[in-house]
Design a protein around this motif. Structure first.
Motif, PDB file in Angstrom:
ATOM      1  N   VAL A  14      40.499  30.059  41.951  1.00 26.35           N
ATOM      2  CA  VAL A  14      39.354  30.940  41.723  1.00 26.35           C
ATOM      3  C   VAL A  14      39.718  32.326  42.240  1.00 26.35           C
ATOM      4  O   VAL A  14      39.915  32.514  43.443  1.00 26.35           O
ATOM      5  N   ILE A  15      39.807  33.289  41.338  1.00 28.64           N
ATOM      6  CA  ILE A  15      40.226  34.646  41.698  1.00 28.64           C
ATOM      7  C   ILE A  15      39.007  35.552  41.755  1.00 28.64           C
ATOM      8  O   ILE A  15      38.317  35.752  40.754  1.00 28.64           O
ATOM      9  N   ASN A  16      38.744  36.097  42.945  1.00 32.94           N
ATOM     10  CA  ASN A  16      37.679  37.071  43.154  1.00 32.94           C
ATOM     11  C   ASN A  16      38.343  38.442  43.270  1.00 32.94           C
ATOM     12  O   ASN A  16      38.977  38.748  44.280  1.00 32.94           O
ATOM     13  N   ALA A  17      38.224  39.238  42.221  1.00 34.86           N
ATOM     14  CA  ALA A  17      38.927  40.525  42.159  1.00 34.86           C
ATOM     15  C   ALA A  17      38.063  41.612  42.781  1.00 34.86           C
ATOM     16  O   ALA A  17      37.034  41.997  42.219  1.00 34.86           O
ATOM     17  N   ARG A  18      38.499  42.102  43.941  1.00 36.52           N
ATOM     18  CA  ARG A  18      37.727  43.126  44.627  1.00 36.52           C
ATOM     19  C   ARG A  18      37.986  44.491  44.008  1.00 36.52           C
ATOM     20  O   ARG A  18      39.134  44.860  43.766  1.00 36.52           O
ATOM     21  N   GLU A  23      39.250  40.538  31.909  1.00 37.11           N
ATOM     22  CA  GLU A  23      40.149  40.286  30.778  1.00 37.11           C
ATOM     23  C   GLU A  23      41.485  39.717  31.248  1.00 37.11           C
ATOM     24  O   GLU A  23      42.133  38.960  30.514  1.00 37.11           O
ATOM     25  N   ALA A  24      41.887  40.057  32.469  1.00 35.24           N
ATOM     26  CA  ALA A  24      43.142  39.550  33.024  1.00 35.24           C
ATOM     27  C   ALA A  24      43.012  38.134  33.574  1.00 35.24           C
ATOM     28  O   ALA A  24      44.017  37.526  33.941  1.00 35.24           O
ATOM     29  N   GLY A  25      41.780  37.619  33.659  1.00 37.19           N
ATOM     30  CA  GLY A  25      41.596  36.246  34.103  1.00 37.19           C
ATOM     31  C   GLY A  25      40.861  36.068  35.400  1.00 37.19           C
ATOM     32  O   GLY A  25      40.751  34.940  35.902  1.00 37.19           O
ATOM     33  N   ALA A  26      40.340  37.162  35.988  1.00 40.98           N
ATOM     34  CA  ALA A  26      39.547  37.015  37.215  1.00 40.98           C
ATOM     35  C   ALA A  26      38.291  36.203  36.923  1.00 40.98           C
ATOM     36  O   ALA A  26      37.706  36.304  35.844  1.00 40.98           O
ATOM     37  N   ASP A  27      37.882  35.393  37.897  1.00 43.17           N
ATOM     38  CA  ASP A  27      36.675  34.579  37.749  1.00 43.17           C
ATOM     39  C   ASP A  27      35.424  35.324  38.200  1.00 43.17           C
ATOM     40  O   ASP A  27      34.315  34.989  37.790  1.00 43.17           O
ATOM     41  N   CYS A  28      35.607  36.306  39.070  1.00 42.33           N
ATOM     42  CA  CYS A  28      34.492  37.019  39.678  1.00 42.33           C
ATOM     43  C   CYS A  28      35.008  38.395  40.067  1.00 42.33           C
ATOM     44  O   CYS A  28      36.208  38.548  40.334  1.00 42.33           O
ATOM     45  N   VAL A  29      34.129  39.394  40.090  1.00 38.30           N
ATOM     46  CA  VAL A  29      34.521  40.711  40.586  1.00 38.30           C
ATOM     47  C   VAL A  29      33.642  41.077  41.773  1.00 38.30           C
ATOM     48  O   VAL A  29      32.503  40.638  41.880  1.00 38.30           O
ATOM     49  N   TYR A  30      34.188  41.916  42.636  1.00 38.28           N
ATOM     50  CA  TYR A  30      33.588  42.166  43.951  1.00 38.28           C
ATOM     51  C   TYR A  30      33.575  43.667  44.215  1.00 38.28           C
ATOM     52  O   TYR A  30      34.507  44.195  44.820  1.00 38.28           O
ATOM     53  N   GLU A  44      30.891  41.718  32.660  1.00 41.28           N
ATOM     54  CA  GLU A  44      30.971  40.585  31.739  1.00 41.28           C
ATOM     55  C   GLU A  44      31.407  39.320  32.455  1.00 41.28           C
ATOM     56  O   GLU A  44      32.273  38.569  31.991  1.00 41.28           O
ATOM     57  N   GLY A  45      30.811  39.084  33.621  1.00 41.41           N
ATOM     58  CA  GLY A  45      31.120  37.885  34.383  1.00 41.41           C
ATOM     59  C   GLY A  45      30.423  37.925  35.724  1.00 41.41           C
ATOM     60  O   GLY A  45      29.683  38.873  36.031  1.00 41.41           O
ATOM     61  N   PRO A  46      30.642  36.909  36.569  1.00 39.98           N
ATOM     62  CA  PRO A  46      29.977  36.816  37.866  1.00 39.98           C
ATOM     63  C   PRO A  46      30.355  37.965  38.803  1.00 39.98           C
ATOM     64  O   PRO A  46      31.479  38.453  38.787  1.00 39.98           O
ATOM     65  N   VAL A  47      29.371  38.360  39.628  1.00 34.58           N
ATOM     66  CA  VAL A  47      29.556  39.487  40.555  1.00 34.58           C
ATOM     67  C   VAL A  47      29.301  39.031  41.983  1.00 34.58           C
ATOM     68  O   VAL A  47      28.323  38.340  42.260  1.00 34.58           O
ATOM     69  N   ASN A  48      30.191  39.426  42.882  1.00 29.19           N
ATOM     70  CA  ASN A  48      30.095  39.174  44.323  1.00 29.19           C
ATOM     71  C   ASN A  48      29.642  40.470  44.990  1.00 29.19           C
ATOM     72  O   ASN A  48      30.181  41.536  44.725  1.00 29.19           O
ATOM     73  N   ALA A  54      25.872  36.649  41.644  1.00 27.02           N
ATOM     74  CA  ALA A  54      26.306  35.253  41.636  1.00 27.02           C
ATOM     75  C   ALA A  54      26.801  34.777  42.989  1.00 27.02           C
ATOM     76  O   ALA A  54      26.696  33.579  43.304  1.00 27.02           O
ATOM     77  N   ARG A  55      27.316  35.692  43.783  1.00 31.74           N
ATOM     78  CA  ARG A  55      28.007  35.283  45.016  1.00 31.74           C
ATOM     79  C   ARG A  55      27.801  36.375  46.058  1.00 31.74           C
ATOM     80  O   ARG A  55      27.894  37.566  45.750  1.00 31.74           O
ATOM     81  N   VAL A  56      27.493  35.959  47.272  1.00 30.18           N
ATOM     82  CA  VAL A  56      27.293  36.897  48.380  1.00 30.18           C
ATOM     83  C   VAL A  56      28.210  36.468  49.526  1.00 30.18           C
ATOM     84  O   VAL A  56      28.188  35.316  49.946  1.00 30.18           O
TER      85      VAL A  56
END
Length: 221
Positions: free
Chosen positions: A121-125, A148-155, A173-177, A196-198
């Motif tokens: 699971v990649i969370n891209a900060r 687009e590169a495959g991250a599951d979540c952005v932060y 366009e996906g889950p946000v931390n 989505a995530r804190v």
């Protein structure tokens, strides 16, 4: 909800409190090891600490791997697999320069990691706000290429305004931390905004050390 741990004792406390996953905080782990955050600690020591945490609890562990410690994607994937990590945070700051990495180059690095570690699971900060290096549109552009590169979540760390968070969540366009902080909206509002995530970052470590310091000040000498 991710209360970030910094050693085995704090990780076990997170699990005992009923949380189903443990996240690490690079700032807390580095401090425990005697170093500064932002890759001031040797990568092998940080990953070794993460390995001890992962082996001490029976829930998934996601590792704050900072900017990857200069490792190639396949090398980092191998280290995270060896640790038994279920996920990781990866930030787009180049700590050698203190500036943001080029979004495209960082996205390619993330893509190579995804291809090597399909289950991670990649969370891209996104450090745009942390470094004051752009605006909401810049952060969203980075989020898009990271997804687009495959991250599951952005932060988008440092994003605290409720209306801006709502706009970011609506357009990403996906889950946000989002980072929990005294400046950020309360958890209920973050949920209503669609976050989505804190995670708590170094907040719990810093509060713990503050309490420890306060206790020391009133002890007899």
């Amino acid at each position: 909800m991710l209360p970030n741990a910094w050693d085995v004792a704090s990780a076990r406390a997170v699990v005992a409190a009923g949380f189903p996953v443990v996240a690490t905080t690079s700032a807390g782990v580095a401090a425990v090891l005697g170093y500064e955050d932002h890759e001031g600690a040797p990568g092998e020591e940080m990953l070794g600490a993460a390995a001890r945490i992962a082996s001490s609890v029976d829930v998934p562990v996601t590792v704050d791997a900072e900017a990857g410690y200069g490792l190639e994607p396949a090398e980092l994937a191998g280290e995270l697999e060896r640790i038994g990590a279920a996920g990781c945070n990866l930030e787009d700051t180049d700590h050698a320069t203190g500036e943001l990495r080029a979004a495209g180059a960082h996205a390619e690095w993330l893509r190579a990691l995804r291809e090597t570690a399909s289950e991670l699971v990649i969370n891209a900060r996104v450090d745009v706000f942390l470094l004051q290096a752009g605006d909401l549109a810049d952060a969203l552009e980075r989020a898009q290429v990271y997804f687009e590169a495959g991250a599951d979540c952005v932060y988008p760390i440092g994003l605290v305004d409720s209306s801006a968070i709502g706009e970011f969540v609506a357009q990403a366009e996906g889950p946000v931390n989002i980072l929990a902080s005294p400046q950020a909206p309360p958890l209920g509002e973050l949920a209503e905004l669609g976050v989505a995530r804190v995670s708590y970052g170094s907040l719990l470590y810093r509060q713990t050390m503050e309490q420890f310091t306060n206790l020391l000040t009133v002890m007899p000498r």
